[in-house]
Design a protein around this motif. Structure first.
Motif, PDB file in Angstrom:
ATOM      1  N   LEU A 161      28.511  35.778  37.359  1.00 42.49           N
ATOM      2  CA  LEU A 161      28.894  37.165  37.125  1.00 42.49           C
ATOM      3  C   LEU A 161      30.404  37.358  37.273  1.00 42.49           C
ATOM      4  O   LEU A 161      31.052  37.987  36.426  1.00 42.49           O
ATOM      5  CB  LEU A 161      28.151  38.088  38.101  1.00 42.49           C
ATOM      6  N   LEU A 162      30.962  36.798  38.323  1.00 43.89           N
ATOM      7  CA  LEU A 162      32.402  36.951  38.561  1.00 43.89           C
ATOM      8  C   LEU A 162      33.235  36.219  37.515  1.00 43.89           C
ATOM      9  O   LEU A 162      34.299  36.709  37.114  1.00 43.89           O
ATOM     10  CB  LEU A 162      32.756  36.475  39.971  1.00 43.89           C
ATOM     11  N   ALA A 163      32.762  35.075  37.058  1.00 40.01           N
ATOM     12  CA  ALA A 163      33.483  34.347  36.002  1.00 40.01           C
ATOM     13  C   ALA A 163      33.513  35.176  34.729  1.00 40.01           C
ATOM     14  O   ALA A 163      34.540  35.251  34.044  1.00 40.01           O
ATOM     15  CB  ALA A 163      32.828  32.995  35.750  1.00 40.01           C
ATOM     16  N   GLU A 164      32.400  35.807  34.420  1.00 38.27           N
ATOM     17  CA  GLU A 164      32.335  36.665  33.236  1.00 38.27           C
ATOM     18  C   GLU A 164      33.253  37.884  33.413  1.00 38.27           C
ATOM     19  O   GLU A 164      33.964  38.275  32.497  1.00 38.27           O
ATOM     20  CB  GLU A 164      30.892  37.121  33.024  1.00 38.27           C
ATOM     21  N   ARG A 165      33.240  38.464  34.595  1.00 36.57           N
ATOM     22  CA  ARG A 165      34.024  39.661  34.870  1.00 36.57           C
ATOM     23  C   ARG A 165      35.529  39.387  34.869  1.00 36.57           C
ATOM     24  O   ARG A 165      36.308  40.179  34.349  1.00 36.57           O
ATOM     25  CB  ARG A 165      33.627  40.244  36.223  1.00 36.57           C
ATOM     26  N   TYR A 166      35.954  38.254  35.453  1.00 39.41           N
ATOM     27  CA  TYR A 166      37.387  38.018  35.652  1.00 39.41           C
ATOM     28  C   TYR A 166      38.005  37.026  34.674  1.00 39.41           C
ATOM     29  O   TYR A 166      39.228  36.893  34.654  1.00 39.41           O
ATOM     30  CB  TYR A 166      37.649  37.602  37.103  1.00 39.41           C
ATOM     31  N   GLY A 167      37.198  36.350  33.877  1.00 40.13           N
ATOM     32  CA  GLY A 167      37.727  35.480  32.820  1.00 40.13           C
ATOM     33  C   GLY A 167      38.722  34.448  33.279  1.00 40.13           C
ATOM     34  O   GLY A 167      38.342  33.389  33.741  1.00 40.13           O
ATOM     35  N   THR A 168      39.998  34.751  33.184  1.00 39.96           N
ATOM     36  CA  THR A 168      41.049  33.800  33.540  1.00 39.96           C
ATOM     37  C   THR A 168      41.763  34.153  34.846  1.00 39.96           C
ATOM     38  O   THR A 168      42.664  33.443  35.257  1.00 39.96           O
ATOM     39  CB  THR A 168      42.102  33.715  32.414  1.00 39.96           C
ATOM     40  N   ASP A 169      41.371  35.219  35.498  1.00 38.65           N
ATOM     41  CA  ASP A 169      42.033  35.663  36.733  1.00 38.65           C
ATOM     42  C   ASP A 169      41.394  34.969  37.940  1.00 38.65           C
ATOM     43  O   ASP A 169      40.503  35.498  38.590  1.00 38.65           O
ATOM     44  CB  ASP A 169      41.935  37.187  36.857  1.00 38.65           C
ATOM     45  N   ARG A 170      41.899  33.759  38.236  1.00 44.52           N
ATOM     46  CA  ARG A 170      41.331  32.951  39.314  1.00 44.52           C
ATOM     47  C   ARG A 170      41.469  33.614  40.684  1.00 44.52           C
ATOM     48  O   ARG A 170      40.593  33.495  41.524  1.00 44.52           O
ATOM     49  CB  ARG A 170      41.966  31.567  39.346  1.00 44.52           C
ATOM     50  N   ARG A 171      42.571  34.304  40.900  1.00 44.60           N
ATOM     51  CA  ARG A 171      42.767  34.968  42.196  1.00 44.60           C
ATOM     52  C   ARG A 171      41.707  36.040  42.424  1.00 44.60           C
ATOM     53  O   ARG A 171      41.132  36.148  43.506  1.00 44.60           O
ATOM     54  CB  ARG A 171      44.159  35.571  42.291  1.00 44.60           C
TER      55      ARG A 171
ATOM     56  N   GLU B 228      36.879  37.962  45.106  1.00 41.50           N
ATOM     57  CA  GLU B 228      35.566  38.608  45.034  1.00 41.50           C
ATOM     58  C   GLU B 228      34.458  37.699  45.562  1.00 41.50           C
ATOM     59  O   GLU B 228      33.496  38.172  46.159  1.00 41.50           O
ATOM     60  CB  GLU B 228      35.245  39.009  43.596  1.00 41.50           C
ATOM     61  N   LYS B 229      34.588  36.407  45.346  1.00 41.16           N
ATOM     62  CA  LYS B 229      33.584  35.443  45.780  1.00 41.16           C
ATOM     63  C   LYS B 229      33.622  35.251  47.305  1.00 41.16           C
ATOM     64  O   LYS B 229      32.622  34.916  47.925  1.00 41.16           O
ATOM     65  CB  LYS B 229      33.838  34.120  45.064  1.00 41.16           C
ATOM     66  N   SER B 230      34.759  35.497  47.899  1.00 40.35           N
ATOM     67  CA  SER B 230      35.001  35.216  49.311  1.00 40.35           C
ATOM     68  C   SER B 230      34.003  35.877  50.255  1.00 40.35           C
ATOM     69  O   SER B 230      33.513  35.245  51.202  1.00 40.35           O
ATOM     70  CB  SER B 230      36.424  35.630  49.665  1.00 40.35           C
ATOM     71  N   ALA B 231      33.693  37.136  50.048  1.00 42.43           N
ATOM     72  CA  ALA B 231      32.770  37.832  50.955  1.00 42.43           C
ATOM     73  C   ALA B 231      31.408  37.151  50.993  1.00 42.43           C
ATOM     74  O   ALA B 231      30.818  36.974  52.065  1.00 42.43           O
ATOM     75  CB  ALA B 231      32.630  39.296  50.546  1.00 42.43           C
ATOM     76  N   LEU B 232      30.907  36.746  49.831  1.00 40.78           N
ATOM     77  CA  LEU B 232      29.613  36.067  49.805  1.00 40.78           C
ATOM     78  C   LEU B 232      29.713  34.690  50.458  1.00 40.78           C
ATOM     79  O   LEU B 232      28.812  34.285  51.199  1.00 40.78           O
ATOM     80  CB  LEU B 232      29.072  35.935  48.378  1.00 40.78           C
ATOM     81  N   VAL B 233      30.793  33.979  50.206  1.00 45.85           N
ATOM     82  CA  VAL B 233      30.957  32.658  50.819  1.00 45.85           C
ATOM     83  C   VAL B 233      30.883  32.781  52.341  1.00 45.85           C
ATOM     84  O   VAL B 233      30.166  32.023  53.006  1.00 45.85           O
ATOM     85  CB  VAL B 233      32.272  31.988  50.376  1.00 45.85           C
TER      86      VAL B 233
END
Length: 176
Positions: free
Chosen positions: A133-143, A148-153
């Motif tokens: 989901l986040l890859a689709e949402r942020y495309g090329t914005d790795r930061r 966004e992934k950090s909270a789940l991690v």
């Protein structure tokens, strides 16, 4: 573009080949060589990048830099994470090599989370779905993707720690 793909059955075989190559080159300098990250968890969607952790007694690069470079990995001196030394492939499959001090929190953290996700398919599925989901949402914005992934991690790390305490988790044998 941030790419998340379905789990590939070829990843363990690819790690086994690379792990053997690294073991031959590093010998006793590598106290452990482990397949870590999402590609190390069967069924987990992941970026198609193999993560390998090499555990060493000391961060003195004389013991590991030349063998890793000879094996086709380039040292990334600009890595801001001071708990590891970081290498990337110069050719072939996308591979990141993380050299960490044996017994350190950073080393244990990766092994514990990997083992927890292997034992918890529901959390592995949750993590894979969120990454997609986040890859689709942020495309090329790795930061943004990483933030966004950090909270789940960190929530998964909390669960992994509870699991580890309940079962008396210890890292198993080295993968290579």
């Amino acid at each position: 573009m941030i790419e998340i793909v379905e789990y590939r059955d070829a990843w363990p075989t690819l790690f086994a080949e690379l792990g053997c190559r690294l073991r031959r080159g590093l010998g006793e300098v590598a106290l452990r060589i482990d397949h870590i990250g999402s590609t190390a968890v069967p069924g987990l969607r992941a970026k198609p990048v193999l993560d390998i952790q090499v555990s060493v007694a000391a961060f003195e690069p004389a013991g590991f830099r030349a063998p890793l470079e000879a094996a086709g990995f380039a040292f990334r001196a600009d890595n801001p994470d001071l708990t590891k030394r970081y290498f990337r492939e110069t050719s072939g499959p996308r591979t990141h090599v993380h050299v960490r001090r044996a017994g350190s929190f950073a080393e244990q953290f990766c092994l514990m989370l990997r083992d927890y996700l292997r034992e918890s398919p529901a959390d592995a599925e949750l993590y894979g779905a969120r990454k997609a989901l986040l890859a689709e949402r942020y495309g090329t914005d790795r930061r943004a993707y990483t933030a966004e992934k950090s909270a789940l991690v960190w929530e998964l790390v909390r669960r992994a720690d509870e699991w580890a305490q309940a079962c008396g988790w210890q890292p198993g044998s080295s993968d290579a």
